[in-house]
Design a protein around this motif. Sequence first.
Motif, PDB file in Angstrom:
ATOM      1  N   ALA A  67      69.740  78.336  57.745  1.00 36.19           N
ATOM      2  CA  ALA A  67      68.539  79.309  57.996  1.00 36.19           C
ATOM      3  C   ALA A  67      67.580  78.994  56.711  1.00 36.19           C
ATOM      4  N   VAL A  68      67.950  78.972  55.477  1.00 38.20           N
ATOM      5  CA  VAL A  68      67.282  78.334  54.179  1.00 38.20           C
ATOM      6  C   VAL A  68      66.432  77.355  54.568  1.00 38.20           C
ATOM      7  N   MET A  69      67.106  76.097  55.092  1.00 38.67           N
ATOM      8  CA  MET A  69      66.517  74.945  55.527  1.00 38.67           C
ATOM      9  C   MET A  69      65.317  74.994  56.452  1.00 38.67           C
ATOM     10  N   ILE A  70      65.508  75.782  57.251  1.00 37.71           N
ATOM     11  CA  ILE A  70      64.567  75.988  58.496  1.00 37.71           C
ATOM     12  C   ILE A  70      63.362  76.695  57.956  1.00 37.71           C
ATOM     13  N   ALA A  71      63.764  77.618  57.403  1.00 39.79           N
ATOM     14  CA  ALA A  71      62.692  78.623  56.818  1.00 39.79           C
ATOM     15  C   ALA A  71      61.967  78.106  55.995  1.00 39.79           C
ATOM     16  N   VAL A  72      62.225  77.082  55.003  1.00 35.82           N
ATOM     17  CA  VAL A  72      61.550  76.435  54.007  1.00 35.82           C
ATOM     18  C   VAL A  72      60.738  75.472  54.610  1.00 35.82           C
ATOM     19  N   GLY A  73      61.283  74.605  55.795  1.00 34.51           N
ATOM     20  CA  GLY A  73      60.657  73.697  56.152  1.00 34.51           C
ATOM     21  C   GLY A  73      59.469  74.260  57.424  1.00 34.51           C
ATOM     22  N   ALA A  74      59.772  75.147  57.868  1.00 28.12           N
ATOM     23  CA  ALA A  74      58.648  75.837  58.804  1.00 28.12           C
ATOM     24  C   ALA A  74      57.493  76.242  57.884  1.00 28.12           C
ATOM     25  N   SER A  75      57.799  76.817  56.632  1.00 30.62           N
ATOM     26  CA  SER A  75      56.708  77.350  55.943  1.00 30.62           C
ATOM     27  C   SER A  75      55.776  76.213  55.331  1.00 30.62           C
ATOM     28  N   GLN A  76      56.163  74.953  55.423  1.00 25.61           N
ATOM     29  CA  GLN A  76      55.550  73.652  55.057  1.00 25.61           C
ATOM     30  C   GLN A  76      54.822  73.036  56.250  1.00 25.61           C
ATOM     31  N   VAL A  77      55.124  73.511  57.480  1.00 28.08           N
ATOM     32  CA  VAL A  77      54.590  72.612  58.683  1.00 28.08           C
ATOM     33  C   VAL A  77      53.075  72.805  58.729  1.00 28.08           C
ATOM     34  N   PRO A  78      52.425  73.757  58.461  1.00 25.57           N
ATOM     35  CA  PRO A  78      50.834  74.098  58.843  1.00 25.57           C
ATOM     36  C   PRO A  78      50.388  72.885  57.566  1.00 25.57           C
ATOM     37  N   ILE A  79      50.636  72.730  56.470  1.00 21.04           N
ATOM     38  CA  ILE A  79      50.062  72.156  55.201  1.00 21.04           C
ATOM     39  C   ILE A  79      50.339  70.573  55.737  1.00 21.04           C
ATOM     40  N   PHE A  80      51.361  70.065  56.499  1.00 28.99           N
ATOM     41  CA  PHE A  80      51.391  68.704  56.708  1.00 28.99           C
ATOM     42  C   PHE A  80      50.534  68.536  58.054  1.00 28.99           C
ATOM     43  N   ALA A  81      50.507  69.502  58.891  1.00 26.41           N
ATOM     44  CA  ALA A  81      49.776  69.441  59.999  1.00 26.41           C
ATOM     45  C   ALA A  81      48.205  69.177  59.847  1.00 26.41           C
ATOM     46  N   ARG A  82      47.495  70.171  58.801  1.00 25.73           N
ATOM     47  CA  ARG A  82      46.116  70.004  58.437  1.00 25.73           C
ATOM     48  C   ARG A  82      46.065  68.608  57.755  1.00 25.73           C
ATOM     49  N   LEU A  83      46.677  68.253  56.859  1.00 21.42           N
ATOM     50  CA  LEU A  83      46.542  66.779  56.128  1.00 21.42           C
ATOM     51  C   LEU A  83      46.614  65.725  57.085  1.00 21.42           C
ATOM     52  N   LEU A  84      47.663  65.723  57.905  1.00 20.68           N
ATOM     53  CA  LEU A  84      47.435  64.572  58.980  1.00 20.68           C
ATOM     54  C   LEU A  84      46.244  64.605  59.918  1.00 20.68           C
ATOM     55  N   ARG A  85      46.119  65.660  60.256  1.00 19.62           N
ATOM     56  CA  ARG A  85      44.806  65.866  61.106  1.00 19.62           C
ATOM     57  C   ARG A  85      43.331  65.393  60.496  1.00 19.62           C
ATOM     58  N   ALA A  86      43.514  65.669  59.067  1.00 21.90           N
ATOM     59  CA  ALA A  86      42.156  65.635  58.529  1.00 21.90           C
ATOM     60  C   ALA A  86      42.022  63.921  58.092  1.00 21.90           C
ATOM     61  N   SER A  87      43.191  63.418  58.020  1.00 24.44           N
ATOM     62  CA  SER A  87      43.287  61.839  57.517  1.00 24.44           C
ATOM     63  C   SER A  87      43.204  61.119  58.878  1.00 24.44           C
ATOM     64  N   MET A  88      43.630  61.582  59.996  1.00 22.71           N
ATOM     65  CA  MET A  88      43.271  60.930  61.368  1.00 22.71           C
ATOM     66  C   MET A  88      41.965  60.937  61.794  1.00 22.71           C
ATOM     67  N   LEU A  89      41.218  62.272  61.365  1.00 21.89           N
ATOM     68  CA  LEU A  89      39.719  62.299  61.984  1.00 21.89           C
ATOM     69  C   LEU A  89      39.015  61.308  60.926  1.00 21.89           C
ATOM     70  N   GLN A  90      39.411  61.069  59.786  1.00 20.62           N
ATOM     71  CA  GLN A  90      38.710  60.093  58.908  1.00 20.62           C
ATOM     72  C   GLN A  90      38.941  58.710  59.414  1.00 20.62           C
ATOM     73  N   GLN A  91      40.174  58.539  59.779  1.00 26.27           N
ATOM     74  CA  GLN A  91      40.349  57.018  60.166  1.00 26.27           C
ATOM     75  C   GLN A  91      39.516  56.949  61.441  1.00 26.27           C
ATOM     76  N   ARG A  92      39.536  57.698  62.522  1.00 27.42           N
ATOM     77  CA  ARG A  92      38.830  57.755  63.901  1.00 27.42           C
ATOM     78  C   ARG A  92      37.207  57.170  63.482  1.00 27.42           C
ATOM     79  N   SER A  93      36.704  57.624  62.452  1.00 22.42           N
ATOM     80  CA  SER A  93      35.285  57.234  62.310  1.00 22.42           C
ATOM     81  C   SER A  93      35.072  55.845  61.615  1.00 22.42           C
ATOM     82  N   SER A  94      36.159  55.163  61.622  1.00 22.17           N
ATOM     83  CA  SER A  94      36.267  53.861  60.917  1.00 22.17           C
ATOM     84  C   SER A  94      35.603  52.873  62.060  1.00 22.17           C
TER      85      SER A  94
END
Length: 320
Positions: A181-208
Amino acid sequence: MSSSILPPAPSGGPVDDTAVVDRGLLAAQTQGGGFWRDVFRRLRHNPTAWVGAAIIFAFVMVAVFAPWLAPYPETALPGARYITPTYIPGPGELPQFPLGLDRFGGDVLSKLIWGAQASLMIGIVSTVFGLAGGAVLGLLAGTFGGWVDNLVMRFVDILLSVPSLLLAVSIAAVLGQSQMAVMIAVGASQVPIFARLLRASMLQQRSSDYVLSAQTLGLGRGRITMSHVLPNSVGPVIVQGTLTLATAVIDAAALSFLGLGGGRPETAEWGRMLTYAQSELAIAPWLAFLPGICIAITALGFTLLGESLREAMDPRTRSR
Protein backbone atom coordinates in the motif's frame (compact mmCIF):
# COMPACT_ATOMS: atom_id res chain seq x y z
CA MET A 1 29.28 18.68 -38.15
CA SER A 2 29.43 15.63 -40.41
CA SER A 3 26.59 13.89 -38.54
CA SER A 4 24.19 16.57 -39.72
CA ILE A 5 24.96 16.15 -43.46
CA LEU A 6 22.46 13.94 -45.25
CA PRO A 7 23.64 11.42 -47.87
CA PRO A 8 22.90 12.52 -51.42
CA ALA A 9 19.92 11.14 -53.28
CA PRO A 10 20.68 8.33 -55.77
CA SER A 11 21.47 9.67 -59.25
CA GLY A 12 19.56 8.64 -62.27
CA GLY A 13 16.13 8.41 -60.65
CA PRO A 14 13.46 10.39 -58.84
CA VAL A 15 14.01 11.60 -55.31
CA ASP A 16 12.18 9.57 -52.64
CA ASP A 17 10.92 12.23 -50.21
CA THR A 18 10.10 9.66 -47.53
CA ALA A 19 13.64 8.30 -47.67
CA VAL A 20 15.00 11.84 -47.32
CA VAL A 21 12.91 12.40 -44.20
CA ASP A 22 14.01 9.04 -42.79
CA ARG A 23 17.65 10.02 -43.36
CA GLY A 24 16.95 13.31 -41.63
CA LEU A 25 15.46 11.49 -38.66
CA LEU A 26 18.49 9.17 -38.57
CA ALA A 27 20.78 12.18 -38.53
CA ALA A 28 18.79 13.69 -35.68
CA GLN A 29 19.12 10.45 -33.73
CA THR A 30 22.88 10.38 -34.44
CA GLN A 31 23.12 13.87 -32.99
CA GLY A 32 21.12 12.58 -30.04
CA GLY A 33 23.79 9.94 -29.46
CA GLY A 34 26.38 12.70 -29.34
CA PHE A 35 24.18 14.56 -26.89
CA TRP A 36 24.12 11.66 -24.45
CA ARG A 37 27.87 11.17 -24.79
CA ASP A 38 28.32 14.83 -23.91
CA VAL A 39 25.97 14.45 -20.92
CA PHE A 40 28.00 11.56 -19.49
CA ARG A 41 31.24 13.41 -20.18
CA ARG A 42 29.96 16.39 -18.18
CA LEU A 43 28.85 14.07 -15.38
CA ARG A 44 32.31 12.49 -15.19
CA HIS A 45 33.82 15.92 -14.63
CA ASN A 46 31.26 16.98 -12.02
CA PRO A 47 32.40 16.32 -8.41
CA THR A 48 28.82 16.65 -7.16
CA ALA A 49 27.73 13.83 -9.45
CA TRP A 50 30.54 11.62 -8.11
CA VAL A 51 29.50 12.29 -4.51
CA GLY A 52 25.86 11.47 -5.28
CA ALA A 53 26.81 8.35 -7.23
CA ALA A 54 29.09 7.17 -4.39
CA ILE A 55 26.28 7.57 -1.83
CA ILE A 56 23.80 5.74 -4.05
CA PHE A 57 26.31 2.96 -4.77
CA ALA A 58 26.97 2.45 -1.05
CA PHE A 59 23.22 2.47 -0.32
CA VAL A 60 22.51 -0.10 -3.05
CA MET A 61 25.37 -2.35 -1.98
CA VAL A 62 24.23 -2.34 1.64
CA ALA A 63 20.66 -3.09 0.57
CA VAL A 64 21.60 -5.89 -1.83
CA PHE A 65 24.05 -7.60 0.54
CA ALA A 66 22.01 -7.02 3.71
CA PRO A 67 21.63 -10.76 4.45
CA TRP A 68 25.45 -11.08 4.58
CA LEU A 69 26.27 -7.70 6.16
CA ALA A 70 23.71 -7.66 8.99
CA PRO A 71 24.99 -9.36 12.16
CA TYR A 72 21.49 -10.60 13.06
CA PRO A 73 18.30 -11.55 11.15
CA GLU A 74 15.76 -8.84 10.36
CA THR A 75 13.30 -9.56 13.18
CA ALA A 76 15.75 -11.07 15.69
CA LEU A 77 15.82 -9.67 19.24
CA PRO A 78 19.23 -10.82 20.52
CA GLY A 79 19.51 -8.17 23.25
CA ALA A 80 16.10 -8.45 24.87
CA ARG A 81 17.61 -9.50 28.20
CA TYR A 82 19.56 -6.23 28.47
CA ILE A 83 16.47 -3.98 28.17
CA THR A 84 14.82 -2.48 31.26
CA PRO A 85 11.95 0.04 31.51
CA THR A 86 14.44 2.85 32.20
CA TYR A 87 17.57 1.70 30.38
CA ILE A 88 18.45 0.82 26.79
CA PRO A 89 22.13 0.09 26.00
CA GLY A 90 23.53 2.69 23.63
CA PRO A 91 26.30 2.74 21.04
CA GLY A 92 29.57 1.28 22.30
CA GLU A 93 28.17 0.02 25.61
CA LEU A 94 28.01 -3.62 24.53
CA PRO A 95 30.71 -4.91 22.15
CA GLN A 96 28.36 -7.29 20.35
CA PHE A 97 25.96 -4.40 19.59
CA PRO A 98 28.16 -1.53 18.27
CA LEU A 99 25.23 0.86 17.68
CA GLY A 100 23.21 -0.21 20.67
CA LEU A 101 19.78 -1.79 21.02
CA ASP A 102 16.22 -0.65 20.47
CA ARG A 103 13.30 -0.88 22.90
CA PHE A 104 12.50 -4.44 21.79
CA GLY A 105 16.07 -5.72 22.10
CA GLY A 106 16.91 -5.62 18.40
CA ASP A 107 20.40 -4.76 17.18
CA VAL A 108 20.27 -1.21 15.77
CA LEU A 109 23.06 -1.85 13.25
CA SER A 110 21.22 -4.85 11.83
CA LYS A 111 17.95 -2.88 11.71
CA LEU A 112 19.61 -0.06 9.76
CA ILE A 113 21.11 -2.48 7.24
CA TRP A 114 17.85 -4.35 6.72
CA GLY A 115 16.04 -1.00 6.59
CA ALA A 116 18.19 0.00 3.61
CA GLN A 117 16.86 -3.01 1.73
CA ALA A 118 13.25 -2.11 2.53
CA SER A 119 13.78 1.53 1.56
CA LEU A 120 15.44 0.58 -1.75
CA MET A 121 12.58 -1.75 -2.65
CA ILE A 122 9.92 0.82 -1.78
CA GLY A 123 11.77 3.61 -3.61
CA ILE A 124 12.32 1.67 -6.84
CA VAL A 125 8.87 0.05 -7.02
CA SER A 126 6.99 3.26 -6.21
CA THR A 127 9.06 5.28 -8.70
CA VAL A 128 8.51 2.70 -11.46
CA PHE A 129 4.79 2.73 -10.69
CA GLY A 130 4.63 6.52 -10.80
CA LEU A 131 6.74 6.68 -13.96
CA ALA A 132 4.62 4.08 -15.74
CA GLY A 133 1.33 5.77 -14.84
CA GLY A 134 2.64 9.24 -15.69
CA ALA A 135 4.14 8.03 -18.96
CA VAL A 136 0.80 6.59 -20.10
CA LEU A 137 -1.05 9.83 -19.33
CA GLY A 138 1.68 12.04 -20.77
CA LEU A 139 1.93 9.90 -23.90
CA LEU A 140 -1.82 10.11 -24.51
CA ALA A 141 -1.88 13.87 -24.02
CA GLY A 142 1.26 14.54 -26.04
CA THR A 143 0.29 12.25 -28.92
CA PHE A 144 -3.37 13.02 -29.56
CA GLY A 145 -3.77 16.57 -28.25
CA GLY A 146 -7.21 18.20 -28.56
CA TRP A 147 -9.92 16.92 -26.25
CA VAL A 148 -7.78 13.97 -25.14
CA ASP A 149 -5.10 16.38 -23.96
CA ASN A 150 -7.67 18.54 -22.16
CA LEU A 151 -9.28 15.56 -20.43
CA VAL A 152 -5.97 14.06 -19.30
CA MET A 153 -4.59 17.39 -18.10
CA ARG A 154 -7.72 18.23 -16.11
CA PHE A 155 -7.38 14.89 -14.33
CA VAL A 156 -3.71 15.63 -13.69
CA ASP A 157 -4.59 19.09 -12.37
CA ILE A 158 -7.00 17.53 -9.89
CA LEU A 159 -4.23 15.26 -8.61
CA LEU A 160 -1.80 18.18 -8.41
CA SER A 161 -4.27 20.23 -6.39
CA VAL A 162 -3.74 17.81 -3.47
CA PRO A 163 -0.31 17.89 -1.74
CA SER A 164 1.62 14.76 -2.67
CA LEU A 165 2.12 13.54 0.89
CA LEU A 166 -1.55 14.10 1.75
CA LEU A 167 -2.55 12.22 -1.40
CA ALA A 168 -0.21 9.36 -0.47
CA VAL A 169 -1.59 9.24 3.08
CA SER A 170 -5.16 9.11 1.76
CA ILE A 171 -4.41 6.31 -0.68
CA ALA A 172 -2.46 4.29 1.89
CA ALA A 173 -5.27 4.69 4.43
CA VAL A 174 -7.79 3.35 1.90
CA LEU A 175 -5.61 0.42 0.75
CA GLY A 176 -4.71 -0.67 4.27
CA GLN A 177 -1.57 -0.90 6.35
CA SER A 178 0.96 -2.80 4.27
CA GLN A 179 4.23 -2.23 2.44
CA MET A 180 2.51 -2.69 -0.91
CA ALA A 181 0.00 0.00 0.00
CA VAL A 182 2.89 2.37 0.74
CA MET A 183 4.47 1.62 -2.66
CA ILE A 184 1.22 2.25 -4.51
CA ALA A 185 0.45 5.39 -2.52
CA VAL A 186 3.88 6.94 -3.03
CA GLY A 187 3.89 6.00 -6.72
CA ALA A 188 0.40 7.40 -7.32
CA SER A 189 1.38 10.73 -5.79
CA GLN A 190 4.17 11.03 -8.40
CA VAL A 191 2.03 10.20 -11.45
CA PRO A 192 0.92 13.79 -12.26
CA ILE A 193 4.52 15.08 -12.16
CA PHE A 194 5.73 12.55 -14.73
CA ALA A 195 2.61 13.07 -16.86
CA ARG A 196 3.04 16.85 -17.15
CA LEU A 197 6.77 16.55 -17.75
CA LEU A 198 6.49 14.00 -20.56
CA ARG A 199 3.61 15.90 -22.19
CA ALA A 200 5.56 19.16 -22.19
CA SER A 201 8.66 17.47 -23.59
CA MET A 202 6.65 15.76 -26.35
CA LEU A 203 4.91 18.99 -27.32
CA GLN A 204 8.29 20.64 -27.64
CA GLN A 205 9.57 17.82 -29.88
CA ARG A 206 6.43 17.91 -32.03
CA SER A 207 7.34 21.42 -33.16
CA SER A 208 10.75 20.27 -34.45
CA ASP A 209 11.51 20.57 -38.15
CA TYR A 210 11.95 16.85 -38.75
CA VAL A 211 8.54 16.09 -37.21
CA LEU A 212 6.83 18.76 -39.32
CA SER A 213 8.51 17.38 -42.46
CA ALA A 214 7.43 13.85 -41.64
CA GLN A 215 3.84 14.98 -41.09
CA THR A 216 3.85 16.84 -44.41
CA LEU A 217 4.91 13.70 -46.24
CA GLY A 218 2.15 11.65 -44.60
CA LEU A 219 4.08 9.48 -42.17
CA GLY A 220 1.79 7.98 -39.55
CA ARG A 221 1.35 9.61 -36.18
CA GLY A 222 2.16 6.39 -34.36
CA ARG A 223 5.43 5.92 -36.23
CA ILE A 224 6.55 9.48 -35.63
CA THR A 225 5.62 9.37 -31.95
CA MET A 226 7.02 5.99 -30.94
CA SER A 227 10.14 6.00 -33.11
CA HIS A 228 11.26 9.60 -32.83
CA VAL A 229 9.27 11.95 -30.60
CA LEU A 230 9.08 9.72 -27.53
CA PRO A 231 12.76 8.63 -27.49
CA ASN A 232 13.82 12.28 -27.75
CA SER A 233 11.44 13.30 -24.94
CA VAL A 234 12.47 10.95 -22.16
CA GLY A 235 15.58 12.85 -21.01
CA PRO A 236 13.79 15.17 -18.56
CA VAL A 237 11.69 12.22 -17.35
CA ILE A 238 14.85 10.25 -16.50
CA VAL A 239 16.15 13.20 -14.49
CA GLN A 240 12.85 13.51 -12.64
CA GLY A 241 12.88 9.78 -11.93
CA THR A 242 16.25 10.13 -10.21
CA LEU A 243 14.98 13.00 -8.08
CA THR A 244 11.75 11.14 -7.35
CA LEU A 245 13.70 8.27 -5.80
CA ALA A 246 14.83 10.66 -3.08
CA THR A 247 11.26 11.85 -2.52
CA ALA A 248 9.98 8.27 -2.50
CA VAL A 249 12.39 7.25 0.28
CA ILE A 250 11.30 10.24 2.39
CA ASP A 251 7.58 9.76 1.71
CA ALA A 252 7.77 6.03 2.47
CA ALA A 253 9.48 6.80 5.77
CA ALA A 254 6.79 9.39 6.52
CA LEU A 255 3.98 6.92 5.86
CA SER A 256 5.65 4.32 8.07
CA PHE A 257 6.17 6.99 10.72
CA LEU A 258 2.42 7.64 10.63
CA GLY A 259 1.73 3.94 11.15
CA LEU A 260 0.56 3.18 7.60
CA GLY A 261 3.41 0.84 6.66
CA GLY A 262 2.05 -2.24 8.40
CA GLY A 263 4.26 -4.99 9.73
CA ARG A 264 5.26 -5.89 13.26
CA PRO A 265 6.89 -3.31 15.55
CA GLU A 266 10.27 -5.03 15.34
CA THR A 267 10.26 -5.05 11.52
CA ALA A 268 13.32 -3.26 10.14
CA GLU A 269 12.31 -0.11 8.26
CA TRP A 270 13.72 3.37 8.80
CA GLY A 271 10.39 5.14 9.12
CA ARG A 272 9.07 2.53 11.54
CA MET A 273 12.25 2.87 13.60
CA LEU A 274 11.53 6.59 13.91
CA THR A 275 7.98 5.85 14.99
CA TYR A 276 9.00 3.67 17.92
CA ALA A 277 11.87 6.01 18.86
CA GLN A 278 9.46 8.83 19.78
CA SER A 279 8.70 7.49 23.21
CA GLU A 280 12.37 6.75 23.93
CA LEU A 281 13.92 10.13 23.11
CA ALA A 282 14.58 10.93 26.77
CA ILE A 283 16.69 7.83 27.44
CA ALA A 284 17.78 6.72 23.92
CA PRO A 285 17.93 9.65 21.46
CA TRP A 286 20.19 7.70 19.09
CA LEU A 287 17.21 5.54 18.13
CA ALA A 288 15.83 8.57 16.26
CA PHE A 289 19.10 10.11 15.11
CA LEU A 290 20.55 7.06 13.37
CA PRO A 291 17.63 6.20 11.03
CA GLY A 292 17.05 9.91 10.44
CA ILE A 293 20.66 10.30 9.32
CA CYS A 294 20.31 7.29 6.99
CA ILE A 295 17.19 8.76 5.38
CA ALA A 296 18.82 12.17 4.97
CA ILE A 297 22.05 10.83 3.44
CA THR A 298 20.23 8.53 1.03
CA ALA A 299 17.91 11.31 -0.14
CA LEU A 300 20.93 13.60 -0.49
CA GLY A 301 22.67 11.09 -2.76
CA PHE A 302 19.75 10.80 -5.16
CA THR A 303 19.25 14.57 -5.11
CA LEU A 304 22.90 15.35 -5.89
CA LEU A 305 23.00 12.90 -8.79
CA GLY A 306 19.63 14.06 -10.12
CA GLU A 307 20.57 17.74 -9.99
CA SER A 308 23.91 16.98 -11.66
CA LEU A 309 22.13 15.10 -14.42
CA ARG A 310 19.68 17.98 -14.84
CA GLU A 311 22.56 20.45 -15.15
CA ALA A 312 24.40 18.23 -17.64
CA MET A 313 21.30 18.05 -19.86
CA ASP A 314 20.44 21.75 -19.58
CA PRO A 315 21.29 23.45 -22.92
CA ARG A 316 21.85 26.76 -21.11
CA THR A 317 24.89 25.29 -19.31
CA ARG A 318 26.29 23.09 -22.08
CA SER A 319 28.39 25.89 -23.53
CA ARG A 320 30.19 26.51 -20.23
